[in-house]
Write a protein that holds these residues in place. Structure first.
Motif, PDB file in Angstrom:
ATOM      1  N   LYS A  31       4.510  -8.447 -11.644  1.00  0.00           N
ATOM      2  CA  LYS A  31       5.298  -7.768 -10.604  1.00  0.00           C
ATOM      3  C   LYS A  31       4.898  -6.285 -10.522  1.00  0.00           C
ATOM      4  O   LYS A  31       4.763  -5.724  -9.435  1.00  0.00           O
ATOM      5  CB  LYS A  31       6.791  -7.911 -10.935  1.00  0.00           C
ATOM      6  N   THR A  32       4.683  -5.682 -11.696  1.00  0.00           N
ATOM      7  CA  THR A  32       4.263  -4.274 -11.733  1.00  0.00           C
ATOM      8  C   THR A  32       2.899  -4.105 -11.066  1.00  0.00           C
ATOM      9  O   THR A  32       2.676  -3.154 -10.319  1.00  0.00           O
ATOM     10  CB  THR A  32       4.191  -3.771 -13.197  1.00  0.00           C
ATOM     11  N   ARG A  33       1.995  -5.054 -11.355  1.00  0.00           N
ATOM     12  CA  ARG A  33       0.663  -4.994 -10.722  1.00  0.00           C
ATOM     13  C   ARG A  33       0.793  -5.112  -9.210  1.00  0.00           C
ATOM     14  O   ARG A  33       0.082  -4.442  -8.458  1.00  0.00           O
ATOM     15  CB  ARG A  33      -0.200  -6.152 -11.244  1.00  0.00           C
ATOM     16  N   TYR A  34       1.710  -5.971  -8.757  1.00  0.00           N
ATOM     17  CA  TYR A  34       1.927  -6.176  -7.319  1.00  0.00           C
ATOM     18  C   TYR A  34       2.436  -4.880  -6.671  1.00  0.00           C
ATOM     19  O   TYR A  34       2.003  -4.497  -5.584  1.00  0.00           O
ATOM     20  CB  TYR A  34       2.927  -7.323  -7.122  1.00  0.00           C
ATOM     21  N   ILE A  35       3.348  -4.191  -7.394  1.00  0.00           N
ATOM     22  CA  ILE A  35       3.945  -2.958  -6.838  1.00  0.00           C
ATOM     23  C   ILE A  35       2.966  -1.782  -6.919  1.00  0.00           C
ATOM     24  O   ILE A  35       2.769  -1.062  -5.949  1.00  0.00           O
ATOM     25  CB  ILE A  35       5.262  -2.607  -7.604  1.00  0.00           C
ATOM     26  N   GLN A  36       2.325  -1.633  -8.089  1.00  0.00           N
ATOM     27  CA  GLN A  36       1.533  -0.417  -8.351  1.00  0.00           C
ATOM     28  C   GLN A  36       0.025  -0.581  -8.127  1.00  0.00           C
ATOM     29  O   GLN A  36      -0.699   0.391  -8.240  1.00  0.00           O
ATOM     30  CB  GLN A  36       1.769   0.018  -9.801  1.00  0.00           C
ATOM     31  N   GLY A  37      -0.411  -1.793  -7.906  1.00  0.00           N
ATOM     32  CA  GLY A  37      -1.851  -2.038  -7.767  1.00  0.00           C
ATOM     33  C   GLY A  37      -2.389  -2.738  -8.998  1.00  0.00           C
ATOM     34  O   GLY A  37      -1.896  -2.509 -10.102  1.00  0.00           O
ATOM     35  N   SER A  38      -3.413  -3.568  -8.781  1.00  0.00           N
ATOM     36  CA  SER A  38      -3.882  -4.452  -9.863  1.00  0.00           C
ATOM     37  C   SER A  38      -4.507  -3.695 -11.037  1.00  0.00           C
ATOM     38  O   SER A  38      -4.566  -4.221 -12.151  1.00  0.00           O
ATOM     39  CB  SER A  38      -4.867  -5.465  -9.304  1.00  0.00           C
ATOM     40  N   GLN A  39      -5.015  -2.471 -10.774  1.00  0.00           N
ATOM     41  CA  GLN A  39      -5.673  -1.746 -11.864  1.00  0.00           C
ATOM     42  C   GLN A  39      -4.699  -0.931 -12.734  1.00  0.00           C
ATOM     43  O   GLN A  39      -5.118  -0.301 -13.691  1.00  0.00           O
ATOM     44  CB  GLN A  39      -6.739  -0.805 -11.284  1.00  0.00           C
TER      45      GLN A  39
ATOM     46  N   PRO B 225       7.802   1.903 -13.307  1.00  0.00           N
ATOM     47  CA  PRO B 225       8.778   1.211 -12.469  1.00  0.00           C
ATOM     48  C   PRO B 225       9.697   0.333 -13.322  1.00  0.00           C
ATOM     49  O   PRO B 225       9.388   0.064 -14.487  1.00  0.00           O
ATOM     50  CB  PRO B 225       7.909   0.356 -11.549  1.00  0.00           C
ATOM     51  N   SER B 226      10.792  -0.125 -12.717  1.00  0.00           N
ATOM     52  CA  SER B 226      11.773  -0.904 -13.498  1.00  0.00           C
ATOM     53  C   SER B 226      11.171  -2.198 -14.035  1.00  0.00           C
ATOM     54  O   SER B 226      11.546  -2.665 -15.112  1.00  0.00           O
ATOM     55  CB  SER B 226      12.999  -1.201 -12.643  1.00  0.00           C
ATOM     56  N   SER B 227      10.218  -2.771 -13.280  1.00  0.00           N
ATOM     57  CA  SER B 227       9.610  -4.025 -13.749  1.00  0.00           C
ATOM     58  C   SER B 227       8.831  -3.801 -15.052  1.00  0.00           C
ATOM     59  O   SER B 227       8.852  -4.652 -15.950  1.00  0.00           O
ATOM     60  CB  SER B 227       8.697  -4.609 -12.678  1.00  0.00           C
ATOM     61  N   LEU B 228       8.176  -2.641 -15.191  1.00  0.00           N
ATOM     62  CA  LEU B 228       7.432  -2.343 -16.425  1.00  0.00           C
ATOM     63  C   LEU B 228       8.404  -2.109 -17.585  1.00  0.00           C
ATOM     64  O   LEU B 228       8.158  -2.544 -18.715  1.00  0.00           O
ATOM     65  CB  LEU B 228       6.531  -1.116 -16.226  1.00  0.00           C
TER      66      LEU B 228
END
Lengths: 159, 142
Positions: free
Chosen positions: A46-54, A114-117
């Motif tokens: 979810k964090t990758r989706y929000i912040q970008g895959s890298q 982010p909250s997901s992380l």
């Protein structure tokens, strides 16, 4: 050490029952570890989706060339006479303190997590509790198996 | 979990990217004064010899008490893990994103199961033998 054949047999029965119980506990513990890891990995995705895959990848992890830092979560072995193995692992957690090289791992990935992380971090922290429980059960299982082997050898000598 | 000022021992991780990232977020990661990390990210291009060397290095280190290893990585170096019988460092096989946990592959659980099955087989054979002896008493045949 028991002397008669009957005593050894009774003790072996008790140890086999204990072993079965430990196998069951270990299975339950592993199911919990798997559940928490899956949920944690979902939060990482979810964090990758929000912040970008890298944002969350192994390239962000510290390497040999990075600054040295210490683990926030460590384990200590404590004497416990109620256990067959006589010792158990317990965890200790240090507070974040940059001067003592205790750094916040989330800062490796992003300065504003982010909250997901944060959720992923919490889930993996909970998972570590089950990891310690599993390590204690495994240690107990090894001790029980050693006792069984010793008793078997002793039984052969007694007979 | 206690908050402490004293130092304990480490939990090390050998696994895929998500496993390492997750447990490092949990706070187990460390790079010590000799710049030796206590984790290793294994991907599909990592040679088996490198995984094996890393595992042996972690086993030798006296500041590590628990080694977490993805079960699919453990399968690659099964002979080394089976040879490690000491309770410390404890080697725990954990699932990964693509490979769920399989208890039948776990080194310790497999040993426990074999020991238990052996005991059941011996007990069954003994029971059958004694009941067989009871059925055919040699004195009855005379």
């Amino acid at each position: 050490m028991p002397t008669t054949k009957e005593n050894i047999g009774n003790l072996l029965d008790a140890l086999y029952l204990e072993m079965l119980d430990l196998i069951e506990q270990q299975t339950v513990c592993r199911v919990n570890i798997e559940r928490l890891m899956n949920n944690g990995q979902l939060m990482l995705a979810k964090t990758r989706y929000i912040q970008g895959s890298q944002t969350i990848c192994s390239a962000q992890l510290p390497t040999e060339n990075s600054n040295t830092f210490s683990a926030l979560c460590e384990v200590v072995q404590q004497q416990n006479d109620t256990k067959i193995s006589n010792v158990e692992f317990t965890s200790i957690r240090h507070t974040v303190d940059k001067e003592k090289e205790f750094v916040e791992p989330m800062q490796w990935f992003t300065s504003l997590p982010p909250s997901s992380l944060r959720s992923a971090s919490e889930l993996f922290k909970k998972c570590l509790d089950f990891v310690l429980e599993s390590a204690n059960i495994q240690r107990e299982l090894i001790a029980v198996m050693k006792h069984i082997e010793t008793l078997k050898r002793h039984k052969e000598i007694t007979i | 979990m206690a908050l402490h000022s004293a130092r304990g021992k480490l939990i090390s991780v050998i696994g895929d990217e998500d496993t390492c990232v997750g447990f490092l977020l949990g706070g187990v990661g460390e790079i010590n004064k000799n710049r030796h990390p206590n984790f290793m990210v294994v991907d599909k291009n990592t040679p088996v010899s490198e995984v094996e060397d890393c595992f042996r290095r972690f086993v030798k280190r006296d500041d590590i008490d628990i080694i977490l290893i993805n079960q699919n990585c453990a399968e690659l170096i099964r002979h080394v893990i089976d040879a490690h019988t000491s309770p410390v460092p404890a080697v725990l096989e954990i699932p990964s994103k693509d490979h769920p946990y399989d208890a039948s592959k776990d080194s310790i659980l497999r040993r426990a199961r074999v020991s238990f099955l052996k005991a059941i087989v011996i007990s069954l054979v003994c029971n059958i033998w004694f009941s067989f002896q009871g059925m055919f008493n040699p004195e009855d045949l005379v």
